[in-house]
Design a protein around this motif. Sequence first.
Motif, short mmCIF file in Angstrom:
data_model
loop_
_atom_site.label_atom_id
_atom_site.label_comp_id
_atom_site.label_asym_id
_atom_site.label_seq_id
_atom_site.Cartn_x
_atom_site.Cartn_y
_atom_site.Cartn_z
N MET A 203 21.00 7.36 26.32
CA MET A 203 21.40 8.09 25.13
C MET A 203 22.23 9.32 25.46
O MET A 203 22.20 9.83 26.58
N SER A 204 22.95 9.82 24.47
CA SER A 204 23.79 10.99 24.65
C SER A 204 22.94 12.24 24.82
O SER A 204 21.78 12.30 24.42
N ALA A 205 23.55 13.28 25.38
CA ALA A 205 22.87 14.57 25.52
C ALA A 205 22.52 15.14 24.15
O ALA A 205 21.49 15.80 23.99
N ALA A 206 23.36 14.87 23.15
CA ALA A 206 23.11 15.37 21.79
C ALA A 206 21.80 14.81 21.25
O ALA A 206 21.06 15.50 20.56
N TYR A 207 21.51 13.55 21.57
CA TYR A 207 20.24 12.94 21.16
C TYR A 207 19.09 13.50 22.00
O TYR A 207 18.08 13.95 21.46
N ARG A 208 19.23 13.48 23.32
CA ARG A 208 18.13 13.87 24.20
C ARG A 208 17.73 15.32 24.02
O ARG A 208 16.57 15.68 24.22
N ASN A 209 18.68 16.19 23.62
CA ASN A 209 18.42 17.62 23.54
C ASN A 209 18.23 18.12 22.11
O ASN A 209 18.19 19.33 21.88
N ASN A 210 18.13 17.22 21.15
CA ASN A 210 17.98 17.62 19.75
C ASN A 210 16.53 18.00 19.48
O ASN A 210 15.64 17.15 19.54
N PRO A 211 16.25 19.26 19.14
CA PRO A 211 14.85 19.68 18.94
C PRO A 211 14.21 19.07 17.69
O PRO A 211 12.98 19.05 17.58
N ALA A 212 15.02 18.56 16.77
CA ALA A 212 14.45 17.87 15.61
C ALA A 212 13.98 16.47 15.97
O ALA A 212 13.17 15.88 15.26
N ILE A 213 14.50 15.92 17.10
CA ILE A 213 14.06 14.62 17.58
C ILE A 213 12.94 14.80 18.61
O ILE A 213 11.87 14.20 18.49
N PHE A 214 13.20 15.63 19.61
CA PHE A 214 12.21 15.91 20.66
C PHE A 214 11.76 17.36 20.49
O PHE A 214 12.43 18.28 20.95
N PRO A 215 10.66 17.60 19.79
CA PRO A 215 10.26 18.96 19.44
C PRO A 215 9.97 19.82 20.67
O PRO A 215 9.44 19.32 21.68
N PRO A 216 10.31 21.10 20.59
CA PRO A 216 10.06 22.01 21.72
C PRO A 216 8.56 22.27 21.89
O PRO A 216 7.76 21.99 20.99
N PRO A 217 8.17 22.82 23.05
CA PRO A 217 6.75 23.04 23.34
C PRO A 217 6.00 23.84 22.28
O PRO A 217 4.83 23.56 21.99
N ALA A 218 6.66 24.83 21.67
CA ALA A 218 5.97 25.65 20.66
C ALA A 218 5.57 24.81 19.45
O ALA A 218 4.50 25.02 18.87
N VAL A 219 6.43 23.87 19.07
CA VAL A 219 6.11 23.00 17.94
C VAL A 219 4.97 22.05 18.31
O VAL A 219 4.04 21.83 17.54
N ILE A 220 5.05 21.50 19.52
CA ILE A 220 3.99 20.62 19.99
C ILE A 220 2.64 21.35 20.00
O ILE A 220 1.61 20.82 19.56
N LYS A 221 2.65 22.57 20.49
CA LYS A 221 1.41 23.34 20.61
C LYS A 221 0.77 23.60 19.25
O LYS A 221 -0.46 23.59 19.11
N ALA A 222 1.60 23.83 18.23
CA ALA A 222 1.08 24.14 16.90
C ALA A 222 0.72 22.90 16.10
O ALA A 222 0.09 23.01 15.04
N SER A 223 1.11 21.73 16.58
CA SER A 223 0.92 20.49 15.83
C SER A 223 -0.20 19.65 16.44
O SER A 223 -0.68 19.93 17.52
N GLU A 224 -0.59 18.60 15.72
CA GLU A 224 -1.69 17.76 16.17
C GLU A 224 -1.42 16.30 15.88
O GLU A 224 -0.71 15.95 14.94
N PHE A 225 -2.03 15.43 16.69
CA PHE A 225 -2.08 14.01 16.39
C PHE A 225 -3.26 13.75 15.45
O PHE A 225 -4.36 14.25 15.70
N PRO A 226 -3.08 12.97 14.40
CA PRO A 226 -4.25 12.54 13.63
C PRO A 226 -5.05 11.53 14.42
O PRO A 226 -4.49 10.76 15.20
N VAL A 227 -6.35 11.53 14.23
CA VAL A 227 -7.21 10.56 14.90
C VAL A 227 -8.01 9.82 13.83
O VAL A 227 -8.16 10.29 12.70
N TYR A 228 -8.49 8.65 14.17
CA TYR A 228 -9.31 7.87 13.25
C TYR A 228 -10.69 8.51 13.17
O TYR A 228 -11.37 8.68 14.19
#
Length: 360
Positions: free
Chosen positions: A316-341
Motif C-alpha cells: 500500500m501507499s505511504a498515504a494509506y499506511r500513515n493515515n491516522p484515521a485508518i491506523f489510529p495513533p497510540p493515544a487513541v488506542i490507549k483511550a479506546s477498548e475492544f468490546p468483549v462477549y
Amino acid sequence: MPKPDKLTSDLTRRSFLLGIGSAASAFSFLPHRAWGTESKKLHFCNWDTYIGETTLGDFRAASGIEVKMDLFADNDELFAKLEKGNAAYDVIVPTNNYVERMITAGMLMPLDHSLIPNKTNIDPVFQDAAYDPGRRYSQPYMWGTAGVGYRKSRVEGVPDSWKWLLASDKYKGRIALMGDKSTAIQMSLKLLGHSLNTTDAALIKQVEEMLIRQKPHIKTFADDDGQDLLLSGEVDLAMEWNGDILQVMKKDADIGYVVPKEGGLLWQDCLCIPKGAPHPENAHKFINFLLRADVGAEIADFIQYATPNAAAKARMSAAYRNNPAIFPPPAVIKASEFPVYLGEEYERLIEETWARVQAA
C-alpha cells in the motif's frame, strides 16, 4: 492493483492493541475433510461496501466459483440469521465479540488451517486472539475504530467529545447515531467515563436515560449508512465506523473523522465459516484467496479500512499506511477498548434497554 492469475499465491494492531493474544508460533491443524466434489457456488454474507470492487469477479476467474453476496447491517442481524440454524451461508464476517458469542453458541465450524496457507501473510500480532485462541474458528479481515464523522463547514471546530452527539442540542436534527444498539450504548458509557464493557445495570440505566433525553435531537439511528447521510448533507454529525467515513472523505473534502477524547471502540472483523455451510471446501478457498497479498491490498485500497494482512499492507501507499484515521495513533488506542462477549444475560439487558430507548 494487478488482477490475480492463480488461486494460491506464494507464501511469502500491534502489541498494544488490547484484547489480542500474542502471536501463535504454530497452529493445530484439523484433519482434512472428505467433503467430496462441491458445486461451484459460494454464499457470502458481508457488511455493505466491505469488499473490493473486483474481488468477487477475480475469485470467480481464479477458481470458477460463483459468489452470491448478501448484506447485513449489524452483528445482531447476522447473529439472528444464524441463531435458528444456518440454511445458506458459507462465509460470514462477524466482529470479534460476536465471533466469541458464536463460538459459545456452537454456530461456527472449526477451520482447516492446512487449506489456508495464505494465513502466513497476516501480521503476527493478529495470528492469535483472546476471543478465538489459536484462530481455530476465524481469520482476521479488517480492523479499526468507531468515532465521529462530521461536515467541517457545518460544525464549530472538531467534535472531539461524544457529548456533541449524545448530550447536546446544539446540532439538533443534524445527528445520526448508529442503529447498532451495542455500539450506541457502549459509546454512551465512554462519555460517562466508564468502560464500554461494563455490565452494571445501574450505569446502563444512566445511559438509557441519557439517550432518551437526547432522542428529540437525533435525526435518525442509521443502519450502517450514516456516512451516506453525511455525504448527502442530511446530517452533519454521524457516529460511524472509520472506514465508512473514509470512503466518503475521498469523495468530499469537507468531511472529517475523529475519535473523541473519551475514547472509542476498537474492533476486528473476521472471516468465519458457519456450522452447516453448504460449501465448506469452497469457503476455505475463498478465505485463502482473500488473504493473498495482492487481493488484500486491492480490498484495503478500495474500502479504506486497516488491513491486518502485513503482506498486503506492504504493497500500500505511504498515504494509506500513515493515515491516522485508518491506523489510529497510540493515544487513541490507549483511550479506546475492544468490546468483549459478556454473556447472554448482558445481551438481554442491552436488548431491553434499547427497546425502551426506541419506544420513548
